[in-house]
Enzyme design. Structure first.
Site, mmCIF file in Angstrom:
data_model
loop_
_atom_site.group_PDB
_atom_site.id
_atom_site.type_symbol
_atom_site.label_atom_id
_atom_site.label_comp_id
_atom_site.label_asym_id
_atom_site.label_seq_id
_atom_site.Cartn_x
_atom_site.Cartn_y
_atom_site.Cartn_z
ATOM 1 N N GLU A 276 0.859 -1.443 -0.124
ATOM 2 C CA GLU A 276 0.035 -0.060 0.000
ATOM 3 C C GLU A 276 0.906 1.273 0.221
ATOM 4 O OE1 GLU A 276 -3.215 1.955 2.806
ATOM 5 O OE2 GLU A 276 -3.156 -0.040 2.964
ATOM 6 N N ASP A 277 1.809 1.369 0.613
ATOM 7 C CA ASP A 277 2.701 2.508 0.903
ATOM 8 C C ASP A 277 4.040 2.694 0.351
ATOM 9 O OD1 ASP A 277 0.681 3.242 2.462
ATOM 10 O OD2 ASP A 277 1.701 2.628 4.546
#
Length: 704
Positions: A76-77
């Site tokens: 996600e990051d």
């Protein structure tokens, strides 16, 4: 600040050295991936996945779950994808990480839709691997612990989502310790002032109660010791959110809630649980109806314990829970205890099986839901915590939420049983499908081959499975009904031009569908039945030539036969209640399809301003079904007259839908009835029987 070295001791206590080494490798990978990223608190970002892994390690989760915890924000990051994680740490870990990751690449119309889609994705991942939800719960728990650094509006939104979704999921999976922490942290973030006041009042009350708690603890320990039982007795404290919920739901003051003293007795075996219960009941008088045996009949999440309420000295109510050490671990860790006891724990495996069953139910709901928002609403209903236990005729126990009816029970047995149920027996007596069930009842569902779900069931079903399946069936049934009716309406109109739908060239219809943007002819028929497109206009456009007045008149003059089996797309007007035998006419209403009125109905006169929507109708010779007739009976004011009328109607096998009274004057009263009849002849027989009652002055059928 936590470090990987601080976690080492816990990992080595229950994992193999090679597994511990793999977790360390995952940590270093995450540390590099998140390099330079800082949390709002000012700490390096990697402290978050490390804290999530610490929560799972305290639950003694397996090494793959802890690796996924370390890596859960990498997709996600950072720029690293699922394939790269799979290559480094194996497919199972990559699947876990992907299941926990949010849908970051998609655009949504609203925040609610985004949350719903994220939860739906996670539910699908849970169906493949139940550990996804455990990693997600640990992730959410650490986020809740560090909520203070977020802006108030965002913190409140996360707290509300946690209380509505994640705390009930933890409860459903039997993870009581996580659930309680979720609730207290969420409560403090959502209602900070209320939380502070209840916390201060609890601290004060705890000081006042300490002496009595110690006295009761000593009495229970002494009584058990005399009988030769070794047990641990703990004074149980209510957490803040449970106090607040009880104050609100039961409308009680803080002092009334705190008047009850709660204790937990932990023993070595199931046999000792029941022996200890006898000791407690001989020490204090039990309160009738307050004993619950969750050992013989565990809760749906695997929770087991004996619960009893007794009256102590000076009339003080004392709640006692009696359980084994393993049951205590199961109560706190729920499904996570499956990994703690996986070598030989049968009850843990039972909890794991129940969790898998629940997730499969989620998957079925997701497949039948119209969209993600509908799915998440169904999940919220499904997480309703208060249960009842119902027996099938063969002795199988089914767990249902409080307020459930026989329809909920039927769908819990099997979807097909629910779709075909027509009646039920509760404890061997015939009962309405709408009657709320109570714990301990035996329910038998009666089914019929041609039966189908009734829209009225929505008024008294509470389980998500029942409501989702009814909605799914009705949605598809409505579609089938509308397509069939649309074809009949178009065929009727085309008959005026001496052709039919089947006789039209295929290419003509296909070109027309493409021109109007329809994928299939069924979509067009659906729109015609729902009044979105007029059959006369469609016929004109299909034939590609202007329609002369004579042809138009011919198409409208051939009445459409009403068979009574058209389903949802033919509605009988409530204003005039048409019956087979009445002269009828109708009009096409958007969304409601064909609305049937009596020809004399004054409401139909208002529609005549739009002649293109009017439809000539007649009753089919083989009309079937039951129809509502509205009667007004003028009776003398005598005691028992209404009972005589009702008995007379019931003796003819006629169902009364509704009954009401209205005083005409001091001598006479109007009794208004809605009864189910087959046709006008059937109605005439009922009117004749009613006129034979001595106190009846006049009987008439209401027209509007």
């Amino acid at each position: 600040m936590q470090t990987i070295d601080a976690l080492d001791g816990t990992l080595k206590s229950y994992l193999e050295p090679e597994q511990t080494r793999q977790i360390r490798r995952a940590y270093y990978f995450a540390e590099q991936a998140h390099f330079g990223q800082i949390r709002r608190s000012g700490e390096p970002y990697v402290t978050h996945p490390l804290a999530v892994a610490r929560i799972l390690a305290d639950m003694h989760m397996d090494h793959q779950s802890l690796m996924a915890a370390m890596l859960h924000d990498v997709i996600e990051d950072t720029g690293i994808n699922k394939a790269a994680i799979g290559k480094q740490f194996g497919a199972p870990v990559a699947e876990l990480v992907d299941g926990v990751s949010k849908l970051t690449q998609m655009e949504f119309d609203s925040l609610e839709e985004k949350q719903a889609e994220n939860f739906q994705k996670m539910a699908l991942a849970m169906a493949r691997d139940i550990r996804v939800i455990l990693v997600k719960l640990a992730d959410r728990l650490h986020n809740m612990r560090t909520l203070g650094v977020l802006p108030t509006s965002k913190a409140r939104r996360i707290a509300r989502e946690t209380l509505e979704i994640y705390a009930p999921i933890a409860m459903r999976l039997g993870m009581n310790a996580v659930r309680m922490e979720f609730e207290d942290l969420g409560f403090s973030a959502l209602y900070p002032m209320r939380a502070r006041r209840i916390a201060a009042a609890t601290r004060k009350a705890r000081g006042n109660r300490r002496e009595l708690v110690e006295k009761i603890t000593h009495q229970i320990e002494s009584s058990l010791a005399q009988e030769g039982h070794t047990a641990e007795v703990i004074g149980r404290e209510k957490h803040l959110y449970s106090i607040y919920k009880k104050m609100r739901s039961k409308k009680k003051s803080f002092s009334e809630i705190m008047d009850i003293y709660a204790f937990r007795v932990i023993v070595d075996s199931v046999d000792t649980c029941y022996r200890v219960l006898g000791c407690i009941h001989s020490l204090y008088k039990p309160v009738p109806g307050e004993f619950k045996d969750y050992i013989a009949i565990p809760k749906a999440n695997g929770y087991q314990s004996l619960h009893t309420v007794t009256m102590g000295m000076h009339g003080v109510p004392i709640e006692v829970q009696i359980r084994t050490r393993e049951m205590e671990d199961m109560a706190n860790n729920g499904i996570a205890a499956h990994w703690l006891y996986k070598s030989d724990g049968q009850s843990a495996n039972g909890s794991h099986a129940r969790a898998r069953e629940w997730v499969q139910g989620l998957l079925e709901m997701q497949q039948r839901a119209g969209n993600s928002l509908e799915f998440i609403e169904s999940v919220k209903i499904d997480l309703f915590p208060d249960e009842i236990y119902i027996f099938t005729p063969k002795g199988r126990i089914l767990e249902l939420p409080r307020g459930a009816t026989a329809v909920d029970f039927a769908y819990a047995v099997h979807t097909d049983v629910g779709n075909r149920c027509v009646a039920c027996r509760i404890n061997r007596r015939l009962a309405p499908l709408s009657e709320p069930l109570e714990s301990g009842q035996t329910v038998e569902v009666l089914t019929a081959k041609g039966a189908r779900p009734n829209p009225a069931w929505f008024n008294y079903t509470v389980t998500a499975k029942a409501r989702t399946n009814i909605r799914h069936f009705l949605k598809h049934q409505r579609r089938e009904d509308s397509v069939a009716l649309g074809k009949r309406l178009l065929d009727k109109t085309l008959a005026g031009f001496e052709t039919a739908l089947d006789e039209l060239p295929v290419h003509l219809l296909q070109e027309y569908l493409q021109r109007l943007g329809y994928a299939t002819s069924d979509d067009l028929m659906d729109d015609i039945a729902r009044g979105e497109r007029l059959p006369s206009v469609v016929a004109q456009q299909l034939l590609g030539e202007p329609v002369d007045a004579r042809a138009m008149e011919t198409s409208n003059s051939a009445p459409l036969a009403i068979r009574g089996t058209e389903g949802f797309m033919v509605t009988y007007a409530r204003c005039c209640r048409p019956l087979p035998g009445d002269a009828i006419a109708g009009y096409l209403s958007p969304e409601r399809g064909v609305v049937v009125h009596r020809e004399s109905c004054r409401n139909l006169a208002e529609v005549r301003a739009k002649p293109e929507r009017l439809i000539a109708l007649r009753w089919d010779d083989s009309i079937t079904g039951e129809f509502i007739a509205h009667l007004r009976v003028e009776v003398e004011n005598r005691r028992g007259t209404i009972a005589v009328i009702a008995t007379r109607i019931n003796s003819m096998g006629v169902n009364i839908e509704k009954i009401s009274t209205e005083d005409k004057d001091y001598q006479f009263t109007y009794v208004d009835l809605e009864v189910q009849v087959n046709n006008r002849v059937h109605l005439a027989r009922i009117l004749r029987r009613l006129r034979g009652i001595a106190s009846v002055r006049r009987v008439s059928r209401l027209k509007n």
